[in-house]
Design an enzyme around this catalytic site. Structure first.
Site, PDB file in Angstrom:
ATOM      1  N   GLU A 114       0.899  -1.000  -0.053  1.00  0.00           N
ATOM      2  CA  GLU A 114      -0.407  -0.029   0.075  1.00  0.00           C
ATOM      3  C   GLU A 114       0.818   1.213  -0.595  1.00  0.00           C
ATOM      4  OE1 GLU A 114      -3.125  -0.202  -0.640  1.00  0.00           O
ATOM      5  OE2 GLU A 114      -4.274  -2.144   0.035  1.00  0.00           O
ATOM      6  N   HIS A 139      -7.891  -4.314   8.272  1.00  0.00           N
ATOM      7  CA  HIS A 139      -9.069  -5.292   8.016  1.00  0.00           C
ATOM      8  C   HIS A 139     -10.019  -5.200   8.847  1.00  0.00           C
ATOM      9  CE1 HIS A 139      -6.615  -6.554   4.587  1.00  0.00           C
ATOM     10  NE2 HIS A 139      -7.033  -5.449   4.641  1.00  0.00           N
ATOM     11  N   HIS A 209     -12.987  -3.808   2.205  1.00  0.00           N
ATOM     12  CA  HIS A 209     -11.900  -3.589   1.705  1.00  0.00           C
ATOM     13  C   HIS A 209     -11.269  -3.494   3.770  1.00  0.00           C
ATOM     14  CE1 HIS A 209      -7.534  -3.614   0.295  1.00  0.00           C
ATOM     15  NE2 HIS A 209      -7.597  -3.977   1.901  1.00  0.00           N
TER      16      HIS A 209
END
Ligand code: 2HA
Ligand code: ZN
Length: 258
Positions: A114, A139, A209
């Protein structure tokens, strides 16, 4: 280098990584963390990065010129971070034009998948003179679950719901979260959308997500996620009894802000 301050930041990262794992929000290698640690280095010390291989950034960021970021490595598991943090962390030093970076320690493992989002958000935080220096992506199951329900998929609806489930959520996350429609993660598209959203909210919720929170410290970012997730849990608990939650009224929420 302010070694004691760096140790404190690393220990906050490992504490938070344990919390994320225990919350059930960090399956496999889910999640990533970064902190802007430029302030811990003197100008001469940042020269320590001279003989290291140079890598291009996915996009150049002028506000990131000469910045130093501590980031989790790609593929690292939150539950492993506590055992040997430096196996799962790296320091990135961005060059003076904001186009390339050097990584210390040099290793095969790249920075988090990321990275585009972490870079775009740190760039925005510097540009907007924000006090936030830490980013946590995780998450958070309860919050992801809310985004599986179409009627909740808007910033306004989600904040109204989450604030109304617990007064502390309104008190400590008064700017709420910003909702972002589903996009493949790790792309420059989601990076830019997230940086834009985080100009107005401390937290972004990626549809189906996960969540990305900013904070002055890693613990501060974790606290915002924790509060929002608690509200989501209260909502689902009440719904699972077959009742509709009453929620705090607008009057009760406004009263909290006086
Ligand atoms: O770091 O969570 O979004 C693994 C992920 C990707
Ligand atoms: Zn993720």
């Amino acid at each position: 280098m302010e070694i004691q301050s760096l140790k404190k930041i690393v220990s906050e990262i490992t504490d938070t990584a344990c919390n994320l794992w225990e919350k059930g929000w960090a399956e496999r290698n889910a999640g990533n963390i970064s902190v802007n640690i430029t302030g811990l280095f003197s100008a001469q010390e940042s020269e320590l990065f001279t003989d290291i291989a140079i890598h291009p950034l996915p996009v150049s960021y002028s506000s990131l010129a000469d910045q130093i970021l501590l980031v989790t490595s790609a593929g690292s598991r939150m539950r492993d971070l506590v055992k040997n943090p430096w196996d799962h962390l790296c320091i990135l030093k961005i060059n003076t034009s904001g186009t390339h970076f050097k990584q210390w320690p040099e290793k095969d493992q790249e920075p988090t998948s990321e990275l585009p989002t972490h870079l775009a958000v740190h760039d925005m935080l510097i540009r907007t003179k924000s006090a936030a220096k830490a980013l946590v992506h995780t998450h958070a199951t309860e919050l992801i679950a809310l985004t599986q329900i179409k009627e909740f998929c808007s910033t306004e609806t989600l904040n109204r719901l989450l604030w109304s489930m617990h007064p502390e959520t309104k008190l400590f996350v008064p700017k709420g979260l910003g909702f972002i429609f589903y996009e493949i993660s790790g792309t420059s598209g989601i990076a830019e959308a997230t940086a834009k959203t985080l100009e107005d909210h401390p937290v972004a919720l990626w549809e189906k997500h996960g969540i990305l929170a900013t904070g002055t410290t890693v613990k501060d970012a974790f606290d915002s996620i924790d509060l929002l997730a608690k509200s989501a849990r209260i909502y689902f608990m009440v719904k699972s009894t077959g009742y509709e939650p009453d929620g705090l009224t607008d009057g009760q929420l406004n009263e909290l802000m006086r």
